[in-house]
Motif scaffolding. Structure first.
Motif, PDB file in Angstrom:
ATOM      1  N   PHE A   1       0.850  -1.188   0.000  1.00  0.00           N
ATOM      2  CA  PHE A   1       0.000   0.000   0.000  1.00  0.00           C
ATOM      3  C   PHE A   1       0.888   1.242   0.000  1.00  0.00           C
ATOM      4  O   PHE A   1       1.820   1.344   0.781  1.00  0.00           O
ATOM      5  CB  PHE A   1      -0.898   0.024   1.235  1.00  0.00           C
ATOM      6  N   LEU A   2       0.576   2.160  -0.910  1.00  0.00           N
ATOM      7  CA  LEU A   2       1.307   3.427  -0.945  1.00  0.00           C
ATOM      8  C   LEU A   2       0.360   4.546  -0.527  1.00  0.00           C
ATOM      9  O   LEU A   2      -0.655   4.776  -1.177  1.00  0.00           O
ATOM     10  CB  LEU A   2       1.854   3.678  -2.360  1.00  0.00           C
ATOM     11  N   ALA A   3       0.700   5.202   0.577  1.00  0.00           N
ATOM     12  CA  ALA A   3      -0.048   6.409   0.952  1.00  0.00           C
ATOM     13  C   ALA A   3       0.629   7.553   0.216  1.00  0.00           C
ATOM     14  O   ALA A   3       1.807   7.828   0.432  1.00  0.00           O
ATOM     15  CB  ALA A   3      -0.012   6.618   2.453  1.00  0.00           C
ATOM     16  N   PHE A   4      -0.130   8.184  -0.707  1.00  0.00           N
ATOM     17  CA  PHE A   4       0.477   9.150  -1.631  1.00  0.00           C
ATOM     18  C   PHE A   4       0.737  10.494  -0.954  1.00  0.00           C
ATOM     19  O   PHE A   4      -0.043  10.948  -0.114  1.00  0.00           O
ATOM     20  CB  PHE A   4      -0.451   9.394  -2.824  1.00  0.00           C
TER      21      PHE A   4
ATOM     22  N   PRO B   1      -2.363  12.646  -3.289  1.00  0.00           N
ATOM     23  CA  PRO B   1      -3.364  11.689  -3.782  1.00  0.00           C
ATOM     24  C   PRO B   1      -4.204  12.298  -4.914  1.00  0.00           C
ATOM     25  O   PRO B   1      -4.509  13.485  -4.882  1.00  0.00           O
ATOM     26  CB  PRO B   1      -4.243  11.432  -2.550  1.00  0.00           C
TER      27      PRO B   1
ATOM     28  N   GLU C   1      -6.474   8.709   2.823  1.00  0.00           N
ATOM     29  CA  GLU C   1      -5.445   7.684   2.601  1.00  0.00           C
ATOM     30  C   GLU C   1      -5.410   6.691   3.763  1.00  0.00           C
ATOM     31  O   GLU C   1      -5.314   5.486   3.557  1.00  0.00           O
ATOM     32  CB  GLU C   1      -4.055   8.345   2.456  1.00  0.00           C
TER      33      GLU C   1
ATOM     34  N   TYR D   1      -3.055   5.759  -9.323  1.00  0.00           N
ATOM     35  CA  TYR D   1      -3.612   5.840  -7.963  1.00  0.00           C
ATOM     36  C   TYR D   1      -4.627   4.720  -7.733  1.00  0.00           C
ATOM     37  O   TYR D   1      -4.594   4.028  -6.719  1.00  0.00           O
ATOM     38  CB  TYR D   1      -4.263   7.215  -7.768  1.00  0.00           C
TER      39      TYR D   1
ATOM     40  N   GLN E   1      -3.026   1.337  -7.663  1.00  0.00           N
ATOM     41  CA  GLN E   1      -2.330   1.113  -6.398  1.00  0.00           C
ATOM     42  C   GLN E   1      -3.303   0.638  -5.322  1.00  0.00           C
ATOM     43  O   GLN E   1      -2.909   0.077  -4.322  1.00  0.00           O
ATOM     44  CB  GLN E   1      -1.605   2.395  -5.968  1.00  0.00           C
ATOM     45  N   ARG E   2      -4.577   0.831  -5.544  1.00  0.00           N
ATOM     46  CA  ARG E   2      -5.549   0.309  -4.583  1.00  0.00           C
ATOM     47  C   ARG E   2      -6.044  -1.077  -4.974  1.00  0.00           C
ATOM     48  O   ARG E   2      -6.928  -1.629  -4.341  1.00  0.00           O
ATOM     49  CB  ARG E   2      -6.724   1.279  -4.442  1.00  0.00           C
TER      50      ARG E   2
END
Lengths: 253, 485
Positions: A83-86, A89, A155, B437, B440-441
């Protein structure tokens, strides 16, 4: 217990090498912080691991629980537990957070399997209560017109719902006032468990007052040049990054 | 260019099509199937006076209708193709290769059990009888030139509502029909309205008596089954004073290698205080030329709303319009168009203000995928002598790929200083960052595209009846699946 192993990783953007041989192992339950000046490749590292198409991994290996993820598409990596927390976002106009998360969870099910709607909402509301997020929040379109703090909260909620094995948090503290920072940090702390490894990418020590890391690494010019425990972050805060640069220069000379 | 080799001369047609047009390979919808029919009535191929005499005679029409048709044919032949403003692709229609009338008979059945097996199977596969049971007040199911089935729930017919196909309408309600027929859209409005006026068959005739509010929608389903065929339905809806009706139409055709023509004329009349809502979800196969004229007249305090959803077809040209004839009349067009590879959606709206304090609203959203092309054309006309008229126009285009195309041609003429208009337009692109984005989910690239597109039209789709917005979402998902990779 999960484990992400990054082995001698080299990453380029448009033929320019940004990450130049970085190795790091993050085990379930651990929180690693990567600090460093701007432009040293911190964000590149997280995006390359997540599989952003603009980033080319020229050599090295990234293993999740012993299995290479580098041949996988970004969505496969996500479903595998990355998981990447941007930092920034994206906005998705017209798609509510609730529908977006539902689609993300549905994508993890086998073909023909349908997500149970009532179970889903029950779980979503439980997570929102845990993170002290207002119920109305999830009917808003993803990040559309959100403040900086709302985007980061969004996020964190996604992270809580998707339950990754490894969370890469890219400058999660940027653009947050102190109240928002505390809320986000509380969220991450709530999720800390042996099931989750965390890589915190941050420019400032401030975030680490709220999310206390097990390890602190200093990144400079595409490599980790120094590692230590949380006291290293305080040292950096007091002395600035010039101290590291000088130390490196001396070592070279 | 390289000379053709043996493999070039012997193409695997499915594979060749897949390379040329990635959208062809996907199951465009459950609509892609056909049955080999024996037609009892067939006007043959090509268009002449004889074609028209044949159609008129099998329908046993009154002399004035034949007269009307023959005059329309002359008009059609005298008018040029509108290629000075529209796409040159229109020149690829060969009117002499089209079959103008095919049917099993002129009288639709009142129960599905009486409908011939293959036709019944067709509509069952499209889910029509099921929808009828669930949420419709009446259904007309047209198969090629004529309605195979037409029925209205007793509770609605008892209120005096007439819902029949146009062939029956002309025969059984000639006075009512004649009074409004061709008055909203004159024969010579455009080349294709003239063609329709010459060879029309099928379509709905609806009359709602004063004050009657039809609680559930009436639905027509237009199905093309035959190859090289032209479908020319003619719909006339009259909502008498203070009445309300919602009409929905769906359209499909199987995918043939040759082109098919669909050219309908739809006229709506909303008398004082009446409300008509007309909803279209079309999903034509991408060999269909879909050239349709739709217009309504809204009298004093009346309201006409077109909800128009165009997916599929090779070329669609359609600009639903409202003539705001009475004071305080309201007109609205909500339009969604999705153009995939090899498709051109040339759609828009017309609002003609002809009385004081009339208001109109146009919201058009188009999506261009791959080499798909969408065009918005709008006309808003508010003459100088009027006052208190308002128009709002919004058109938004979403481009999925870098080679997708959109054009906007709004023509807004507001004269005088006692009227107001506002116009907003936007073009946006699904950005790589947005797709990353979502990926990525955990969503695949195709799922991410679908979600972005559904989000783009979400505020409009919410205005649809539930069953139709679900159908719309399903169609978009299918279209977007083929758009990536």
């Amino acid at each position: 217990m999960s484990q992400l192993e990054i082995k001698n990783l080299h990453v380029s953007i448009a033929d320019k090498e940004i990450v130049k041989g970085l190795s790091l192992t993050i085990k379930g339950g651990e929180v690693h912080a990567i600090m460093g000046p701007n432009g040293t490749g911190k964000s590149t590292l997280s995006k390359a691991i997540a599989g952003h198409p603009d980033y080319t991994i020229t050599s090295g290996e990234v293993l999740l629980d012993g299995v290479s993820i580098l041949e996988k598409e970004a969505d496969e990596r996500a479903r595998a537990g990355i998981f990447l927390a941007f930092q920034y976002p994206s906005e998705i106009p017209g798609v509510s957070i609730a529908n977006f998360l539902r689609a993300a969870l549905q994508a993890r099910l086998a073909d023909g399997e349908e997500i149970d709607a009532s179970g889903y909402y029950k779980r979503l509301y439980a997570k929102m209560d845990l993170l002290k997020i207002d119920r109305k929040f999830t009917s808003r379109a993803v990040n559309d017109g959100f403040s900086g703090g709302e985007k980061k909260r969004c996020e964190i909620l996604q992270m809580a719902m998707l339950e990754p094995k490894v969370a890469l948090m890219d400058e999660t503290d940027s653009g947050l006032d102190i109240d928002a920072l505390r809320i986000v940090a509380d969220g991450v702390n709530t999720m800390r468990s042996p099931e989750l490894g965390v890589l915190l990418i941050t420019h400032y020590q401030r975030l680490l007052d709220y999310i206390v890391p097990d390890y602190v690494h200093v990144m400079y010019d595409g490599r980790i040049v120094k590692s230590g425990d949380k006291t290293l972050a305080h040292e950096l805060e007091a002395k600035g990054y010039d101290w590291i640069k000088k130390e490196l220069a001396n070592a070279k000379a | 260019m390289k000379p053709p080799t043996e493999t070039d001369l012997l193409p695997d047609s499915a594979e060749a099509a897949a390379v040329e047009n990635p959208a062809v390979g996907i199951d465009q919808s459950a609509g892609n199937f056909s049955y080999n029919m024996e037609y009892a009535f067939d006007a043959g191929t090509g268009l002449s006076e004889d074609t028209i005499r044949y159609i008129s005679s099998v329908k046993k029409e009154a002399p004035w209708i034949l007269e009307f048709r023959l005059k329309a044919l002359k008009k059609f032949l005298s008018m040029p193709m509108p290629t000075h403003w529209a796409t040159k692709d229109l020149e690829n229609i060969d009117f002499q290769k089209i079959r103008y009338y095919l049917s099993q008979g002129q009288k639709p059945k009142r129960t599905w059990d009486e409908v011939p097996d293959d036709i019944k199977k067709t509509f069952e596969r499209l889910g029509i009888p099921e929808q009828e049971r669930k949420f419709l007040a009446g259904v007309e199911a047209q198969f090629d030139s004529e309605a195979a089935y037409s029925n209205i729930k007793e509770i609605v017919s008892k209120q005096g509502v007439i819902f029949v196909n146009s062939t029956e309408g002309l025969r059984e309600h000639p006075e009512l029909f004649k009074k409004f027929f061709g008055k909203v859209i004159p024969t010579g409005d455009n080349k294709f309205s003239a063609l329709n006026s010459a060879v029309f068959s099928g379509g709905s005739f609806i009359y709602v008596p004063p004050g009657v509010k039809v609680a559930q929608p009436l639905q027509a389903y237009f199905r093309i089954n035959a190859e090289n065929f032209g479908q020319f339905e003619r719909t006339l809806i009259i909502a008498d004073e203070g009445s309300e009706v919602v009409y929905m139409e769906g359209c499909t055709a199987p995918k043939f290698s040759t082109s098919t023509l669909h050219s309908a004329v739809v006229e709506l009349v909303a008398l004082k205080g009446a409300k008509i809502q007309y909803i279209t979800v079309q999903n034509w196969a991408n060999n269909v030329f879909n050239l349709v004229t739709k217009r309504g007249i809204a009298h004093e305090d009346a309201e006409i709303k077109w909800i128009d959803c165009n997916i599929g077809s090779r070329l669609t040209m359609k600009y639903p319009g409202v003539v705001l004839k009475g004071e305080r009349a309201r007109g609205e067009v909500i339009s969604i168009a999705l153009a995939n590879d090899g498709q051109h959606q040339d759609t828009g709206a017309k609002m003609i203000h002809a009385a004081n304090n009339t208001t109109s609203n146009i919201v058009a959203k188009s999506i261009s995928v791959g080499q798909g092309r969408s065009t918005y054309r709008g006309v808003v006309h508010i003459p100088k002598h009027l006052k208190g008229c308002k128009n709002n126009t919004e058109c938004d285009a979403l481009l999925i790929n870098t080679n997708s195309r959109t054009d906007t041609y709004p023509a807004i003429s507001v004269r005088g200083d006692k009227n107001s208009t506002q116009h907003e337009a936007s073009v946006s692109k699904v950005s790589e960052d947005m797709i990353f984005y979502m990926q990525q989910r955990g969503l695949t690239e195709g799922q991410a595209m679908s979600l972005a597109v559904n989000g783009f039209i979400n505020d409009l789709a919410r205005q649809f009846p539930m069953e139709y917005s679900v159908e719309l979402k399903r169609l978009i998902d299918l279209e977007m699946e083929g758009s990536v990779g």
